[in-house]
Motif scaffolding. Structure first.
Motif, PDB file in Angstrom:
ATOM      1  N   ASP A  36      18.921   4.478  10.651  1.00 43.08           N
ATOM      2  CA  ASP A  36      17.832   5.257  11.232  1.00 43.08           C
ATOM      3  C   ASP A  36      16.714   4.364  11.766  1.00 43.08           C
ATOM      4  O   ASP A  36      16.093   4.686  12.776  1.00 43.08           O
ATOM      5  CB  ASP A  36      17.298   6.263  10.220  1.00 43.08           C
ATOM      6  CG  ASP A  36      18.277   7.405   9.961  1.00 43.08           C
ATOM      7  OD1 ASP A  36      19.118   7.672  10.844  1.00 43.08           O
ATOM      8  OD2 ASP A  36      18.215   8.013   8.881  1.00 43.08           O
ATOM      9  N   ARG A  39      18.158   2.911  15.191  1.00 43.69           N
ATOM     10  CA  ARG A  39      18.248   3.915  16.251  1.00 43.69           C
ATOM     11  C   ARG A  39      16.898   4.554  16.573  1.00 43.69           C
ATOM     12  O   ARG A  39      16.685   5.003  17.693  1.00 43.69           O
ATOM     13  CB  ARG A  39      19.256   5.001  15.873  1.00 43.69           C
ATOM     14  CG  ARG A  39      20.694   4.495  15.871  1.00 43.69           C
ATOM     15  CD  ARG A  39      21.687   5.604  15.666  1.00 43.69           C
ATOM     16  NE  ARG A  39      21.576   6.645  16.658  1.00 43.69           N
ATOM     17  CZ  ARG A  39      22.058   6.578  17.899  1.00 43.69           C
ATOM     18  NH1 ARG A  39      22.677   5.486  18.296  1.00 43.69           N
ATOM     19  NH2 ARG A  39      21.915   7.593  18.724  1.00 43.69           N
ATOM     20  N   GLY A  40      15.989   4.584  15.588  1.00 44.21           N
ATOM     21  CA  GLY A  40      14.681   5.216  15.779  1.00 44.21           C
ATOM     22  C   GLY A  40      13.666   4.260  16.369  1.00 44.21           C
ATOM     23  O   GLY A  40      13.693   3.971  17.563  1.00 44.21           O
ATOM     24  N   GLU A  43      14.848   1.323  18.539  1.00 45.27           N
ATOM     25  CA  GLU A  43      15.465   1.791  19.782  1.00 45.27           C
ATOM     26  C   GLU A  43      16.707   0.993  20.202  1.00 45.27           C
ATOM     27  O   GLU A  43      16.955   0.766  21.377  1.00 45.27           O
ATOM     28  CB  GLU A  43      14.449   1.832  20.923  1.00 45.27           C
ATOM     29  CG  GLU A  43      13.334   2.816  20.665  1.00 45.27           C
ATOM     30  CD  GLU A  43      12.323   2.907  21.793  1.00 45.27           C
ATOM     31  OE1 GLU A  43      12.317   2.036  22.700  1.00 45.27           O
ATOM     32  OE2 GLU A  43      11.519   3.860  21.758  1.00 45.27           O
ATOM     33  N   THR A  45      20.281   1.763  20.200  1.00 48.53           N
ATOM     34  CA  THR A  45      21.137   2.937  20.018  1.00 48.53           C
ATOM     35  C   THR A  45      22.631   2.647  20.165  1.00 48.53           C
ATOM     36  O   THR A  45      23.438   3.566  20.122  1.00 48.53           O
ATOM     37  CB  THR A  45      20.726   4.049  20.997  1.00 48.53           C
ATOM     38  OG1 THR A  45      20.805   3.539  22.330  1.00 48.53           O
ATOM     39  CG2 THR A  45      19.314   4.541  20.702  1.00 48.53           C
ATOM     40  N   THR A  47      24.419   1.144  17.945  1.00 49.32           N
ATOM     41  CA  THR A  47      24.955   1.461  16.626  1.00 49.32           C
ATOM     42  C   THR A  47      24.935   2.975  16.480  1.00 49.32           C
ATOM     43  O   THR A  47      23.899   3.604  16.613  1.00 49.32           O
ATOM     44  CB  THR A  47      24.093   0.798  15.524  1.00 49.32           C
ATOM     45  OG1 THR A  47      24.050  -0.602  15.772  1.00 49.32           O
ATOM     46  CG2 THR A  47      24.671   1.056  14.152  1.00 49.32           C
ATOM     47  N   LYS A  48      26.094   3.547  16.227  1.00 49.75           N
ATOM     48  CA  LYS A  48      26.219   5.012  16.233  1.00 49.75           C
ATOM     49  C   LYS A  48      26.152   5.616  14.836  1.00 49.75           C
ATOM     50  O   LYS A  48      26.571   5.018  13.861  1.00 49.75           O
ATOM     51  CB  LYS A  48      27.544   5.430  16.879  1.00 49.75           C
ATOM     52  CG  LYS A  48      27.700   4.964  18.301  1.00 49.75           C
ATOM     53  CD  LYS A  48      26.634   5.543  19.191  1.00 49.75           C
ATOM     54  CE  LYS A  48      26.862   5.194  20.630  1.00 49.75           C
ATOM     55  NZ  LYS A  48      25.670   4.750  21.309  1.00 49.75           N
ATOM     56  N   LYS A  49      25.637   6.837  14.794  1.00 48.49           N
ATOM     57  CA  LYS A  49      25.654   7.633  13.568  1.00 48.49           C
ATOM     58  C   LYS A  49      26.868   8.542  13.657  1.00 48.49           C
ATOM     59  O   LYS A  49      26.915   9.444  14.479  1.00 48.49           O
ATOM     60  CB  LYS A  49      24.377   8.460  13.423  1.00 48.49           C
ATOM     61  CG  LYS A  49      24.323   9.225  12.104  1.00 48.49           C
ATOM     62  CD  LYS A  49      23.038  10.011  11.944  1.00 48.49           C
ATOM     63  CE  LYS A  49      21.965   9.107  11.393  1.00 48.49           C
ATOM     64  NZ  LYS A  49      20.835   9.870  10.809  1.00 48.49           N
ATOM     65  N   CYS A  59      28.752   2.952  12.298  1.00 48.99           N
ATOM     66  CA  CYS A  59      27.442   2.312  12.180  1.00 48.99           C
ATOM     67  C   CYS A  59      27.525   0.872  11.687  1.00 48.99           C
ATOM     68  O   CYS A  59      26.506   0.287  11.305  1.00 48.99           O
ATOM     69  CB  CYS A  59      26.555   3.125  11.242  1.00 48.99           C
ATOM     70  SG  CYS A  59      27.148   3.126   9.534  1.00 48.99           S
ATOM     71  N   THR A  85      23.396  -6.447  15.683  1.00 54.31           N
ATOM     72  CA  THR A  85      23.987  -5.197  16.163  1.00 54.31           C
ATOM     73  C   THR A  85      24.836  -5.528  17.380  1.00 54.31           C
ATOM     74  O   THR A  85      24.871  -6.675  17.842  1.00 54.31           O
ATOM     75  CB  THR A  85      22.895  -4.187  16.567  1.00 54.31           C
ATOM     76  OG1 THR A  85      22.218  -4.680  17.728  1.00 54.31           O
ATOM     77  CG2 THR A  85      21.907  -3.948  15.424  1.00 54.31           C
ATOM     78  N   GLU A  87      24.191  -4.940  20.340  1.00 52.24           N
ATOM     79  CA  GLU A  87      23.315  -5.457  21.394  1.00 52.24           C
ATOM     80  C   GLU A  87      23.045  -6.946  21.223  1.00 52.24           C
ATOM     81  O   GLU A  87      22.723  -7.635  22.195  1.00 52.24           O
ATOM     82  CB  GLU A  87      21.968  -4.702  21.404  1.00 52.24           C
ATOM     83  CG  GLU A  87      22.059  -3.251  21.802  1.00 52.24           C
ATOM     84  CD  GLU A  87      22.214  -2.296  20.624  1.00 52.24           C
ATOM     85  OE1 GLU A  87      22.006  -1.082  20.818  1.00 52.24           O
ATOM     86  OE2 GLU A  87      22.553  -2.757  19.505  1.00 52.24           O
ATOM     87  N   TYR A 112      32.892   5.869  21.264  1.00 51.83           N
ATOM     88  CA  TYR A 112      31.908   6.166  20.226  1.00 51.83           C
ATOM     89  C   TYR A 112      31.993   5.181  19.060  1.00 51.83           C
ATOM     90  O   TYR A 112      30.969   4.724  18.559  1.00 51.83           O
ATOM     91  CB  TYR A 112      32.048   7.607  19.727  1.00 51.83           C
ATOM     92  CG  TYR A 112      30.807   8.057  18.989  1.00 51.83           C
ATOM     93  CD1 TYR A 112      29.701   8.503  19.696  1.00 51.83           C
ATOM     94  CD2 TYR A 112      30.733   7.991  17.606  1.00 51.83           C
ATOM     95  CE1 TYR A 112      28.534   8.879  19.042  1.00 51.83           C
ATOM     96  CE2 TYR A 112      29.577   8.377  16.944  1.00 51.83           C
ATOM     97  CZ  TYR A 112      28.486   8.812  17.661  1.00 51.83           C
ATOM     98  OH  TYR A 112      27.336   9.176  17.019  1.00 51.83           O
TER      99      TYR A 112
END
Length: 174
Positions: A36, A39-40, A43, A45, A47-49, A59, A85, A87, A112
């Motif tokens: 969280d 991704r929050g 920023e 994103t 890495t997926k939930k 993740c 990550t 990125e 995904y």
């Protein structure tokens, strides 16, 4: 929580993380997961939930070089850690060898799970435990792909292992 209480009034913890080579000082709530956080406010994103229960591997990130499900890790528990990550592995112009191998071997379909698969594969190679296709499949079993690209994922990992000079068990035994 009382309707009159804002989340900003709740206790926070100061932590320091190196995320993809950048040192970050963060003031976060103690219950925030690494997923969280990434991704929050960070920023990132890529890495997926997926399941949010540590069962699918979407993740997966690297913490100090080790594969970890970011949804299961409280960010405060890794103060001072280095996080990588998807990125942080490479760019479209300068891909990490594992990213390039995934593209060359068409090791994704919907995409995904791909970030988690690639981060997990990078960690797997660094661990040095995979010396056969069966070991690759077993060591990647925590990363699920609903599209079923497993054969191509194993092909991509084998290519990188070959590039790294890792000899499969069948050759090492000879």
């Amino acid at each position: 929580m009382d309707k009159g209480t804002s989340s900003s009034a709740l206790p926070t913890c100061a932590i320091s993380l190196n995320i993809n080579g950048t040192n970050r000082m963060l003031d976060i709530h103690p219950w925030v997961t690494l997923l969280d956080l990434l991704r929050g406010p960070i920023e990132l994103t890529g890495t997926k939930k997926g399941c949010d229960h540590g069962q699918c591997g979407a993740c997966t990130v690297l913490i100090d070089g080790e594969r970890v499900n970011a949804c299961l890790k409280l960010a405060v528990s890794i103060d001072g850690a280095a996080i990588t990550t998807i990125e942080g592995l490479g760019t479209p112009q300068d891909m990490h060898p594992m990213q390039r191998a995934f593209v060359e071997h068409d090791a994704f379909q919907c995409g995904y799970c791909t970030a988690g698969q690639i981060c997990s594969a990078v960690g797997l190679v660094a661990e040095g435990h995979a010396h056969s296709r069966a070991e690759i499949r077993e060591l990647m079993s925590g990363n699920l792909c609903r599209c079923g690209a497993y054969t191509n994922v194993a092909d991509a990992i084998e290519k990188v292992l070959d590039q790294e000079g890792v000899k499969p068990l069948r050759e090492a035994a000879e």
